[in-house]
Write a protein that holds these residues in place. Structure first.
Motif, PDB file in Angstrom:
ATOM      1  N   HIS A  87      -3.189 -13.368  14.174  1.00 15.97           N
ATOM      2  CA  HIS A  87      -3.796 -13.823  15.417  1.00 15.97           C
ATOM      3  C   HIS A  87      -3.374 -13.009  16.635  1.00 15.97           C
ATOM      4  O   HIS A  87      -3.627 -13.427  17.773  1.00 15.97           O
ATOM      5  CB  HIS A  87      -3.466 -15.306  15.652  1.00 15.97           C
ATOM      6  N   ALA A  88      -2.741 -11.878  16.415  1.00 12.92           N
ATOM      7  CA  ALA A  88      -2.264 -11.055  17.534  1.00 12.92           C
ATOM      8  C   ALA A  88      -2.412  -9.576  17.210  1.00 12.92           C
ATOM      9  O   ALA A  88      -2.255  -9.165  16.064  1.00 12.92           O
ATOM     10  CB  ALA A  88      -0.804 -11.372  17.839  1.00 12.92           C
ATOM     11  N   ASN A  89      -2.705  -8.808  18.263  1.00 14.56           N
ATOM     12  CA  ASN A  89      -2.868  -7.359  18.141  1.00 14.56           C
ATOM     13  C   ASN A  89      -3.963  -7.008  17.136  1.00 14.56           C
ATOM     14  O   ASN A  89      -3.776  -6.196  16.239  1.00 14.56           O
ATOM     15  CB  ASN A  89      -1.547  -6.671  17.785  1.00 14.56           C
ATOM     16  N   GLN A  90      -5.108  -7.630  17.335  1.00 14.59           N
ATOM     17  CA  GLN A  90      -6.261  -7.475  16.437  1.00 14.59           C
ATOM     18  C   GLN A  90      -7.547  -7.469  17.250  1.00 14.59           C
ATOM     19  O   GLN A  90      -7.564  -7.815  18.422  1.00 14.59           O
ATOM     20  CB  GLN A  90      -6.331  -8.637  15.432  1.00 14.59           C
ATOM     21  N   ILE A  91      -8.649  -7.145  16.575  1.00 16.00           N
ATOM     22  CA  ILE A  91      -9.995  -7.294  17.122  1.00 16.00           C
ATOM     23  C   ILE A  91     -10.582  -8.537  16.470  1.00 16.00           C
ATOM     24  O   ILE A  91     -10.473  -8.713  15.252  1.00 16.00           O
ATOM     25  CB  ILE A  91     -10.866  -6.054  16.827  1.00 16.00           C
ATOM     26  N   PHE A  92     -11.222  -9.390  17.287  1.00 14.40           N
ATOM     27  CA  PHE A  92     -11.725 -10.674  16.804  1.00 14.40           C
ATOM     28  C   PHE A  92     -13.196 -10.862  17.130  1.00 14.40           C
ATOM     29  O   PHE A  92     -13.723 -10.254  18.059  1.00 14.40           O
ATOM     30  CB  PHE A  92     -10.960 -11.829  17.468  1.00 14.40           C
ATOM     31  N   ILE A  93     -13.816 -11.777  16.381  1.00 13.98           N
ATOM     32  CA  ILE A  93     -15.141 -12.272  16.707  1.00 13.98           C
ATOM     33  C   ILE A  93     -15.043 -13.788  16.856  1.00 13.98           C
ATOM     34  O   ILE A  93     -14.322 -14.446  16.104  1.00 13.98           O
ATOM     35  CB  ILE A  93     -16.183 -11.885  15.637  1.00 13.98           C
ATOM     36  N   VAL A  94     -15.739 -14.306  17.865  1.00 11.25           N
ATOM     37  CA  VAL A  94     -15.934 -15.743  18.036  1.00 11.25           C
ATOM     38  C   VAL A  94     -17.434 -15.948  17.848  1.00 11.25           C
ATOM     39  O   VAL A  94     -18.235 -15.429  18.625  1.00 11.25           O
ATOM     40  CB  VAL A  94     -15.469 -16.221  19.429  1.00 11.25           C
ATOM     41  N   ASN A  95     -17.811 -16.628  16.771  1.00  8.38           N
ATOM     42  CA  ASN A  95     -19.226 -16.803  16.436  1.00  8.38           C
ATOM     43  C   ASN A  95     -19.445 -18.252  15.996  1.00  8.38           C
ATOM     44  O   ASN A  95     -19.457 -18.552  14.805  1.00  8.38           O
ATOM     45  CB  ASN A  95     -19.654 -15.816  15.351  1.00  8.38           C
ATOM     46  N   LYS A  96     -19.543 -19.144  16.985  1.00 13.02           N
ATOM     47  CA  LYS A  96     -19.705 -20.582  16.753  1.00 13.02           C
ATOM     48  C   LYS A  96     -18.573 -21.161  15.908  1.00 13.02           C
ATOM     49  O   LYS A  96     -18.771 -22.136  15.189  1.00 13.02           O
ATOM     50  CB  LYS A  96     -21.053 -20.902  16.106  1.00 13.02           C
ATOM     51  N   ALA A  97     -17.399 -20.542  15.974  1.00 15.04           N
ATOM     52  CA  ALA A  97     -16.238 -20.970  15.197  1.00 15.04           C
ATOM     53  C   ALA A  97     -14.991 -20.345  15.830  1.00 15.04           C
ATOM     54  O   ALA A  97     -15.109 -19.413  16.619  1.00 15.04           O
ATOM     55  CB  ALA A  97     -16.374 -20.519  13.749  1.00 15.04           C
ATOM     56  N   PRO A  98     -13.797 -20.848  15.481  1.00  9.27           N
ATOM     57  CA  PRO A  98     -12.589 -20.215  16.011  1.00  9.27           C
ATOM     58  C   PRO A  98     -12.537 -18.721  15.691  1.00  9.27           C
ATOM     59  O   PRO A  98     -13.145 -18.261  14.715  1.00  9.27           O
ATOM     60  CB  PRO A  98     -11.465 -20.971  15.299  1.00  9.27           C
ATOM     61  N   ARG A  99     -11.809 -17.984  16.497  1.00 12.93           N
ATOM     62  CA  ARG A  99     -11.670 -16.536  16.341  1.00 12.93           C
ATOM     63  C   ARG A  99     -11.424 -16.149  14.892  1.00 12.93           C
ATOM     64  O   ARG A  99     -10.684 -16.826  14.166  1.00 12.93           O
ATOM     65  CB  ARG A  99     -10.522 -16.051  17.197  1.00 12.93           C
ATOM     66  N   THR A 100     -12.039 -15.045  14.488  1.00 12.05           N
ATOM     67  CA  THR A 100     -11.838 -14.489  13.162  1.00 12.05           C
ATOM     68  C   THR A 100     -11.493 -13.016  13.309  1.00 12.05           C
ATOM     69  O   THR A 100     -12.194 -12.279  14.018  1.00 12.05           O
ATOM     70  CB  THR A 100     -13.113 -14.628  12.301  1.00 12.05           C
ATOM     71  N   LYS A 101     -10.445 -12.582  12.679  1.00 17.40           N
ATOM     72  CA  LYS A 101     -10.004 -11.186  12.740  1.00 17.40           C
ATOM     73  C   LYS A 101     -11.016 -10.297  12.027  1.00 17.40           C
ATOM     74  O   LYS A 101     -11.424 -10.592  10.908  1.00 17.40           O
ATOM     75  CB  LYS A 101      -8.631 -11.059  12.082  1.00 17.40           C
ATOM     76  N   ILE A 102     -11.433  -9.201  12.690  1.00 15.00           N
ATOM     77  CA  ILE A 102     -12.333  -8.232  12.058  1.00 15.00           C
ATOM     78  C   ILE A 102     -11.744  -6.822  12.053  1.00 15.00           C
ATOM     79  O   ILE A 102     -12.403  -5.881  11.645  1.00 15.00           O
ATOM     80  CB  ILE A 102     -13.727  -8.227  12.728  1.00 15.00           C
ATOM     81  N   SER A 103     -10.495  -6.680  12.477  1.00 13.11           N
ATOM     82  CA  SER A 103      -9.854  -5.359  12.520  1.00 13.11           C
ATOM     83  C   SER A 103      -9.836  -4.722  11.141  1.00 13.11           C
ATOM     84  O   SER A 103      -9.542  -5.384  10.143  1.00 13.11           O
ATOM     85  CB  SER A 103      -8.397  -5.469  12.985  1.00 13.11           C
ATOM     86  N   ILE A 104     -10.134  -3.444  11.113  1.00 14.97           N
ATOM     87  CA  ILE A 104      -9.954  -2.646   9.891  1.00 14.97           C
ATOM     88  C   ILE A 104      -8.577  -1.984   9.951  1.00 14.97           C
ATOM     89  O   ILE A 104      -7.852  -1.952   8.974  1.00 14.97           O
ATOM     90  CB  ILE A 104     -11.064  -1.581   9.754  1.00 14.97           C
ATOM     91  N   THR A 105      -8.245  -1.457  11.143  1.00 14.65           N
ATOM     92  CA  THR A 105      -6.920  -0.868  11.353  1.00 14.65           C
ATOM     93  C   THR A 105      -6.327  -1.438  12.631  1.00 14.65           C
ATOM     94  O   THR A 105      -7.044  -1.818  13.548  1.00 14.65           O
ATOM     95  CB  THR A 105      -6.979   0.673  11.480  1.00 14.65           C
TER      96      THR A 105
END
Length: 178
Positions: A87-105
């Motif tokens: 939940h930290a130092n990542q790229i996230f998406i919020v899409n009608k739901a709590p944040r989801t990590k989408i980071s590849i690196t």
């Protein structure tokens, strides 16, 4: 009460997020402090800024950058946190739901101190490219690939910390909100 103001710092004026947490309550687990560029929606873009974390040091000390913002339940954000975890130092998406990590690196964390740092995001919507830079503008510290939001507003802030922002520049392709 507002969490943002223009503040004099030396002989300069900065955009200051001076309160740790605004009264904003997101509909899904996501950052509490978001300042969006008013009236501008972009597809492809490059955002650059200088930022200084003004919060005392701890493991999740952070600032965030927002993009593809369509409303409070649909957007991407970058969390530049002191120590990386799910939940930290990542790229996230919020899409009608709590944040989801989408980071590849990503890195082991963002080395926050009390100095100014440069940040940059490069976003191309067709191929989903998301690149995030911190101080070194040649090598990204985070990458992701996601085509979910093809347009949206751009902004800055923090999950629940404080910071100063300066020299904010957005270059991109204007998109009319559908």
């Amino acid at each position: 009460a507002a969490a943002w103001k223009i503040e004099a710092v030396g002989d300069n004026s900065v955009y200051s997020q001076f309160k740790k947490q605004s009264k904003y309550k997101p509909p899904h687990r996501s950052p509490y402090n978001i300042a969006l560029i008013r009236g501008v929606n972009v597809g492809d873009f490059v955002l650059t800024a200088r930022v200084r974390s003004t919060h005392p040091d701890y493991g999740h000390r952070d600032v965030c950058l927002f993009f593809g913002y369509q409303d409070a339940a649909h957007f991407h954000y970058v969390h530049l946190g002191k120590k990386a975890d799910a939940h930290a130092n990542q790229i996230f998406i919020v899409n009608k739901a709590p944040r989801t990590k989408i980071s590849i690196t990503t890195t082991k964390g963002t080395n926050w101190d009390d100095q100014w740092h440069r940040v940059k995001i490069i976003r191309t919507v067709q191929d989903g490219r998301i690149e995030v830079y911190f101080d070194d503008m040649k090598k990204p510290v985070m990458t992701a690939k996601d085509t979910t939001f093809q347009w949206g507003r751009v902004g800055l802030g923090s999950f629940d910390d404080t910071g100063h922002w300066d020299d904010i520049v957005l270059r991109g392709k204007l998109v009319k909100k559908p």
